[in-house]
Structure formats: C-alpha cells, structure tokens
Design an enzyme around this catalytic site. Structure first.
Site, PDB file in Angstrom:
ATOM      1  N   GLU A 150      37.846 -21.560 -22.168  1.00 11.65           N
ATOM      2  CA  GLU A 150      37.500 -20.471 -21.239  1.00 11.65           C
ATOM      3  C   GLU A 150      38.497 -20.301 -20.098  1.00 11.65           C
ATOM      4  OE1 GLU A 150      32.646 -20.672 -21.546  1.00 11.65           O
ATOM      5  OE2 GLU A 150      33.608 -22.067 -20.179  1.00 11.65           O
TER       6      GLU A 150
HETATM    7  C1  TNX Z   1      30.412 -22.786 -22.401  1.00 11.26           C
HETATM    8  S1  TNX Z   1      31.322 -24.615 -24.358  1.00 11.26           S
HETATM    9  C2  TNX Z   1      31.241 -23.708 -21.777  1.00 11.26           C
HETATM   10  C3  TNX Z   1      30.758 -24.427 -20.599  1.00 11.26           C
HETATM   11  C4  TNX Z   1      29.371 -24.013 -20.211  1.00 11.26           C
HETATM   12  C5  TNX Z   1      28.531 -23.828 -21.452  1.00 11.26           C
HETATM   13  C6  TNX Z   1      27.097 -23.517 -21.161  1.00 11.26           C
HETATM   14  C7  TNX Z   1      32.524 -24.666 -23.483  1.00 11.26           C
HETATM   15  C8  TNX Z   1      33.699 -25.304 -24.058  1.00 11.26           C
HETATM   16  N1  TNX Z   1      32.456 -24.120 -22.277  1.00 11.26           N
HETATM   17  O1  TNX Z   1      31.647 -24.242 -19.522  1.00 11.26           O
HETATM   18  O2  TNX Z   1      28.832 -25.013 -19.414  1.00 11.26           O
HETATM   19  O3  TNX Z   1      29.067 -22.780 -22.205  1.00 11.26           O
HETATM   20  O4  TNX Z   1      26.344 -23.533 -22.346  1.00 11.26           O
END
Ligand code: TNX
Length: 418
Positions: free
Chosen positions: A228
C-alpha cells in the site's frame, strides 16, 4: 488438535524434520520422530487427545503439508506487551504453527527500540490508534520473545514496513521527512506516508535498522512490508526496492514482502506474501512472483484475515474483504486459489491479525478462535484428508479447554458447541 486427520507418510516414508509417529496403547504413548520439532508436535497431539481424560488407542503418522505455518500480529496499530505475545505463542504452539510474524512498525507507532535511532521507539512508540496507549519492546524484550518462541519451534519474522506506512518514523526523525515536521498519526487510513526513495538518509536509516534487527533475529527472514505505498510513485517504488534488497542481503537474510514487491525485480530467494482478494491485482502479483522464481506465502484476506468480522453481528473487526466465517477459513486449497500458483511455489500460509479495532489480547483471541483451528488444519493436513464435518466436531471439542483457560472465542453458529 484438533487431531489432524492422519496423515501422509506411509510406514517406511521419511517423517521429515517436523513429522512424528505416535502410538497410544492402553494409555501408554510411544513417540518416534527424526527431530525435536516432530517430538514436540507429537506431544501437542497427545495433549489434545488427552483433553478429556486418558488418550484413546491410536496410531498416527503425521507430518505437515506446508513448511511456513504463520500468524501475524500487528503490534503497531495497538501495542501488545511481552506477556500477551507469550500467550499468543502458546496458542500457536498448541496448533503446530511455526512462524510468528510481528508487524513492528506502521503509521501509528514504532514498536522496537533501535539503539542508533532512539527517537523511533521513545517518540514514535508513544502513539496508537484512537489515542490509546502506545508502547515498545526493548531489545531485551524482543530477545525474550524470540527465545520463548524458539523453545516452541516457532520462528519470529520481524517486519519493518516501508516505503509506506512510515508516519511514526517520519514524526520521530524530521530529516527522514525532508525536514518538514510530520505529525504523529492515530487514525486508520492507509497509504499516505512514504520514505523518500531518492534520499541517502533513507538508506542510512534502513541500513541501521535492518542491521540491528538482523542481529537480534536468529531466523533467516526479514520482512520489509512494501504494501500500500500509494504515495510512492511506481518509479520511486522500483528505485526503492532496488536499494532496500541489498540491505537485507547484506545481513545474510532472505527478504519477505507483501505481494506488491513482486512488481519489482526480486533477488533470488525472496518470499512474497499474497493478500489482496479484491479484484485481479493480487493474482497478477502472485503470478509475477512465481515467474521470478520467488516462493509464496498465501494470506487471502477473504479467508484468513482474522481482523475481518465473522458476520454482521461481530462487535470487533473490519469488513473490507467481506465477512469471514469459520467455514470460509477452512474450505479452501492454497494450491488452487490463484491460477498459475501451484503447490510447488507455495512455502506456506499465514493468518494476519491487524489490530485497528483490537485493543486487548482477549479481543485478538475472540477473532482468532475458532478460526485459527481451521487455518491450522489447512496449513498442516493434506487437502484430501480434510473435511468440514469432521473439523466441526473436532473444533467443538476444544471449547472446554478454552473455557477452562479463559481463552476468549467466538461462538460461531456454524459449530455445535458443547
Ligand atoms: C490492509 S494487508 C493492510 C493493512 C491494514 C489491513 C486491514 C496489508 C498488507 N495492508 O495496512 O491494517 O488491510 O485489514
């Protein structure tokens, strides 16, 4: 166990480092194993068989399907102290899981003391989601966690998330934020912070942090996050990945990252963690990882993200990946989930517990149990010897032990609880 449906090896087949044979006759147990881990797992099985009194006569030959059987705890959104982590490790051990992935840094907090950069923990460790109390592990705390885990044949895989999810670090060291003051963050948005892929200071910082982390971590893996990074351009992300990988390699460690890292050229031996079940991008990235010869850890959010609500009535958790009931966590095959990603490319599976909405270990247990048992069978037991009806009965039999030990769990309507 959740006595896993036995098992793959025939009488003369190798048990492997984690396999065992267990024979119980008239209450007496005989264990055979090639290694200490196998013996330990035999004892876990025997304990489960003895939960209701003397163990029944059985002959079990057993070994795990996957080498990496992990749980991730997000100690950054909310902090969990050493005692909480020890209790979680006990849960992992009881279900024959062997990896504890600790998500040690995020926008909302930095959770490990780094001697060369003390403000990270002392300042960046103060915050948590919603203004809740923060906290951090001293290096001795971290060593104690690693030792406690190792005694139970569990490898700690530490994660420092970058180049995104770094607001706590930027707030602690403005020079990492290009000199502008970055504010501490206690919300639950993602994707707004980034290290500067073109600043030498970024790599001096990461070199120091990864160096201290590697020195504290006997396991062969360092997880660098990589997820992300929505405020890092695609071009900068590639530049960043080209610089961070040699820093991990210089420590003699193998790199693990979330699926997004597969958009960059990866060094040999890298491990990619598939997670995003929304749309096709996760599948594409998993295939890109395989095409580069990387190994995969499967963490499909719609099956094993245990921060997802069970159903609409769950008081805790999120639902961006949908609701995840016990049966969803049980009835899937890691090797047929993503076309083009077969058994041979899969190192194992892992269940992440993100903690935006989870403030105590009891909250975490409520989300883990009983789904963790479903996950543990997917990780351990061959696909053709698993079935939902058998599992339902086995998992129901765990409840008295949870009640006695004060373990919180969700009384899912899919299980006939005693
Ligand atoms: C996605 S999964 C994220 C996290 C969040 C999560 C909440 C991932 C690699 N990154 O930053 O906490 O969703 O479900």
């Amino acid at each position: 166990m959740i006595v896993p449906a036995p098992a793959s090896p025939g009488p003369d087949e190798a048990l492997g480092p984690e396999g065992y044979r267990l024979e119980v006759r008239g209450g007496d147990a005989r264990i055979e194993a090639e290694g200490a881990a196998g013996r330990f797992y035999a004892e876990q099985t025997l304990r489960a068989l003895s939960a209701a009194g003397a163990p029944p006569d059985v002959t079990i030959a057993d070994r795990p399907r996957f080498a990496w059987r992990g749980v991730m705890l997000d100690v950054a959104r909310h902090f969990f102290g050493v005692d909480d982590v020890r209790r979680l490790i006990d849960h992992l051990a009881a279900y024959k899981l062997n990896v504890l992935h600790l998500h040690l840094s995020d926008d909302q907090g930095w959770r490990l003391a780094i001697e060369g950069w003390p403000q990270l923990a002392e300042y960046g460790g103060r915050t948590a989601v919603g203004g809740d109390p923060g906290g951090f592990y001293t290096q001795d705390d971290y060593r104690a966690i690693v030792r406690y885990a190792a005694e139970r044949f569990i490898t700690v895989v530490p994660e420092i998330d970058c180049p995104g999810h770094v607001q706590a670090a930027l707030a602690s060291y403005p020079e990492l934020a290009g000199g502008g003051a970055a504010e501490p963050y206690t919300g639950i948005e993602v994707g707004f912070s980034s290290l500067d892929a073109h600043a030498e200071e970024t790599y001096r910082f990461l070199g120091d942090v990864l160096g201290e982390l590697a020195a504290l971590t006997p396991g062969e893996f360092l997880h660098i996050g990589g997820d992300e990074a929505h405020s890092t351009s695609a071009e900068d992300y590639l530049a960043f990945m080209a610089r961070v990988q040699p820093l991990v390699a210089a420590q003699g460690k193998r790199l693990v990252g979330w699926e997004e890292i597969a958009s960059a050229p990866l060094r040999t031996g890298s491990v990619v963690q598939y997670w995003n079940t929304i749309g096709e991008r996760g599948h594409d990235l998993a295939r890109a990882a395989v095409a580069q010869g990387a190994q995969l850890i499967m963490s499909p959010a719609d099956k094993v993200y245990f921060d997802m609500k069970y159903d609409a009535s769950s008081p805790l958790g999120q639902d961006w990946a949908g609701h995840v009931e016990v049966r969803d966590s049980y009835e899937w095959d890691p090797a047929t989930l993503v076309e083009g990603v077969g058994e041979g490319a899969i190192l194992g599976i892992e269940a992440p517990v993100w903690t935006e909405t989870l403030r105590t270990l009891s909250d975490v247990e409520t989300m883990l149990f009983p789904r963790l048992c479903a996950f543990a069978e997917v990780a351990w037991t061959p696909q053709d010897t698993r079935d939902w009806e058998g599992f339902r009965a086995r998992v129901a039999a765990e409840a008295p032990r949870w009640d006695a030990a004060g373990v919180a769990y969700t009384r899912s309507p899919q299980i006939d609880w005693p």
